[in-house]
Motif scaffolding. Sequence first.
Motif, mmCIF file in Angstrom:
data_model
loop_
_atom_site.group_PDB
_atom_site.id
_atom_site.type_symbol
_atom_site.label_atom_id
_atom_site.label_comp_id
_atom_site.label_asym_id
_atom_site.label_seq_id
_atom_site.Cartn_x
_atom_site.Cartn_y
_atom_site.Cartn_z
ATOM 1 N N VAL A 123 19.284 -17.877 -13.713
ATOM 2 C CA VAL A 123 20.246 -18.826 -13.156
ATOM 3 C C VAL A 123 19.585 -19.553 -11.982
ATOM 4 C CG1 VAL A 123 22.279 -17.533 -13.888
ATOM 5 C CG2 VAL A 123 21.270 -17.097 -11.632
ATOM 6 N N ASP A 124 20.035 -20.771 -11.720
ATOM 7 C CA ASP A 124 19.413 -21.579 -10.672
ATOM 8 C C ASP A 124 19.900 -21.218 -9.272
ATOM 9 O OD1 ASP A 124 17.996 -22.955 -12.584
ATOM 10 O OD2 ASP A 124 19.452 -24.577 -12.748
ATOM 11 N N GLY A 125 21.078 -20.635 -9.169
ATOM 12 C CA GLY A 125 21.626 -20.272 -7.875
ATOM 13 C C GLY A 125 22.804 -19.340 -8.048
ATOM 14 N N ILE A 126 23.146 -18.595 -7.006
ATOM 15 C CA ILE A 126 24.216 -17.609 -7.078
ATOM 16 C C ILE A 126 25.112 -17.721 -5.852
ATOM 17 C CG2 ILE A 126 24.754 -15.134 -7.040
ATOM 18 C CD1 ILE A 126 22.198 -14.638 -8.622
ATOM 19 N N VAL A 127 26.421 -17.711 -6.089
ATOM 20 C CA VAL A 127 27.419 -17.563 -5.031
ATOM 21 C C VAL A 127 28.085 -16.226 -5.255
ATOM 22 C CG1 VAL A 127 29.587 -18.436 -4.077
ATOM 23 C CG2 VAL A 127 27.793 -20.038 -4.776
ATOM 24 N N LEU B 149 19.966 -8.296 -2.026
ATOM 25 C CA LEU B 149 19.874 -9.615 -1.402
ATOM 26 C C LEU B 149 18.417 -9.977 -1.110
ATOM 27 C CD1 LEU B 149 22.942 -9.399 1.005
ATOM 28 C CD2 LEU B 149 22.783 -10.603 -1.182
ATOM 29 N N ALA B 150 17.616 -8.972 -0.754
ATOM 30 C CA ALA B 150 16.189 -9.228 -0.537
ATOM 31 C C ALA B 150 15.508 -9.607 -1.848
ATOM 32 C CB ALA B 150 15.517 -7.989 0.067
ATOM 33 N N GLY C 36 13.200 -16.216 -5.128
ATOM 34 C CA GLY C 36 13.337 -17.655 -4.939
ATOM 35 C C GLY C 36 14.628 -18.218 -5.475
ATOM 36 N N VAL C 37 15.645 -17.370 -5.651
ATOM 37 C CA VAL C 37 16.940 -17.833 -6.166
ATOM 38 C C VAL C 37 17.840 -18.187 -4.981
ATOM 39 C CG1 VAL C 37 18.971 -17.243 -7.533
ATOM 40 C CG2 VAL C 37 16.724 -16.349 -8.196
ATOM 41 N N PRO C 38 18.231 -19.445 -4.838
ATOM 42 C CA PRO C 38 19.142 -19.794 -3.739
ATOM 43 C C PRO C 38 20.463 -19.045 -3.878
ATOM 44 C CG PRO C 38 18.206 -21.764 -4.741
ATOM 45 C CD PRO C 38 17.858 -20.610 -5.644
ATOM 46 N N GLY D 107 17.389 -16.002 4.227
ATOM 47 C CA GLY D 107 17.056 -16.540 2.918
ATOM 48 C C GLY D 107 18.239 -17.083 2.164
ATOM 49 N N GLY D 108 19.452 -16.845 2.649
ATOM 50 C CA GLY D 108 20.649 -17.354 1.989
ATOM 51 C C GLY D 108 21.539 -18.078 2.967
ATOM 52 N N ASP D 109 22.640 -18.581 2.468
ATOM 53 C CA ASP D 109 23.613 -19.285 3.298
ATOM 54 C C ASP D 109 24.938 -18.533 3.275
ATOM 55 O OD1 ASP D 109 21.888 -21.474 3.970
ATOM 56 O OD2 ASP D 109 22.197 -22.259 1.952
ATOM 57 N N LEU D 110 25.828 -18.892 4.195
ATOM 58 C CA LEU D 110 27.112 -18.213 4.344
ATOM 59 C C LEU D 110 28.223 -19.234 4.478
ATOM 60 C CD1 LEU D 110 29.005 -15.773 5.091
ATOM 61 C CD2 LEU D 110 28.256 -16.120 7.459
#
Length: 364
Positions: free
Chosen positions: A151-155, A166-167, A173-175, A186-189
């Motif tokens: 998958v290109d990204g995960i929420v 999470l590490a 390299g998965v956003p 490495g991620g957003d909140l």
Amino acid sequence: MSSSACDVTRNLHGHVCVCGPILACWCKTFCDVRSTMVGIRDVAEAAGVSASTVSQVVTGKRPVAATTRARVEDAIARLDYRPHPGAAQLRGGRSGTIALVVPTLENPFYPLVAAGMQDILVPRDLLLTITDSSGPRRSDSAIRRLVSRRVDGIVAAPFGFSTETLAELRDAGVPFVTLGAAPVPGGDLVHTDDVEGAREVTAHLLSRGYRRIAFLGGDESATPTRQRLEGVRSALAAAGGDPAAAAVAFTDFTREGGRQGTRELLARDPAPDAIVAANDLMAIGAIDVAREQGLRVPDDLAVTGYDDIEAASLITPSLTTVENPAREIGRACARLLLERLDGAVENVTRTVALSHRLIIRESS
């Protein structure tokens, strides 16, 4: 059979179909569809080049001689060849898929988060897949499966996530974006202030004269439970009470969990005169039990929730709650992911804080 039954099949493929007259109509439809499915090898044959040369013309990744490019482009136009978008994404290292991982789909809050993500992802021709991790303890496994499927990204609502998982996301390299937890490198909140929201709704109950305020939480380790309990205790302390004396029950973030937790709280001595539930589903379960035990809401027992799902305004009595803007949360998550996928952000952890709102209704 009549030779006219499958003329289309014979003409296109050089053989006579063995299906009977009843299937002739289906056969013609199938062959009509087949005839429109022009592939890269068809273009290569028509242009007298290799399939890799056609690919280079289509993607523009490598230079191609002008005369060869012209032959390929002419074949593409004549055959009406349309490159498959999924194939292009795979060549570029992308799957075109974003994943949303939630602990349950029974809570209407999470489908609204998904709807908000769709608002942003659909115009970009990205597919959203939703994974119900079936509880907080199986989230790590769900995340690892999604990474293996590229998958290109995960929420993710980070119930039960380990720091190791999470590490792994970061190292792969998965956003990723988490909902309502502490920022992760490495991620957003994306979050609202759960502590303040719970403090406000508890202060509202205190202003109405309720003093034996109990807290009904979900999984004890879940971030929303911990933060909303902190808000309740903060309001009690500010009013001069003993926050440690407040009755607390931990259960599931479901209507049935709310019923079980409320029965436990009401069996205590003294019984609470108000319950602050960590979400609306549990609050609705609390109202169910109050009705079963002949208690009037809010006269004998006030009940409040959190999230403001649609049912909160539809039940009787209508539910006092804290609005948690699920759809806007989903939009914010999708925007953050797209910025990372577009290369606009690197090596920085971002936090988006959205506002909440106390909504006072009949249950308090």
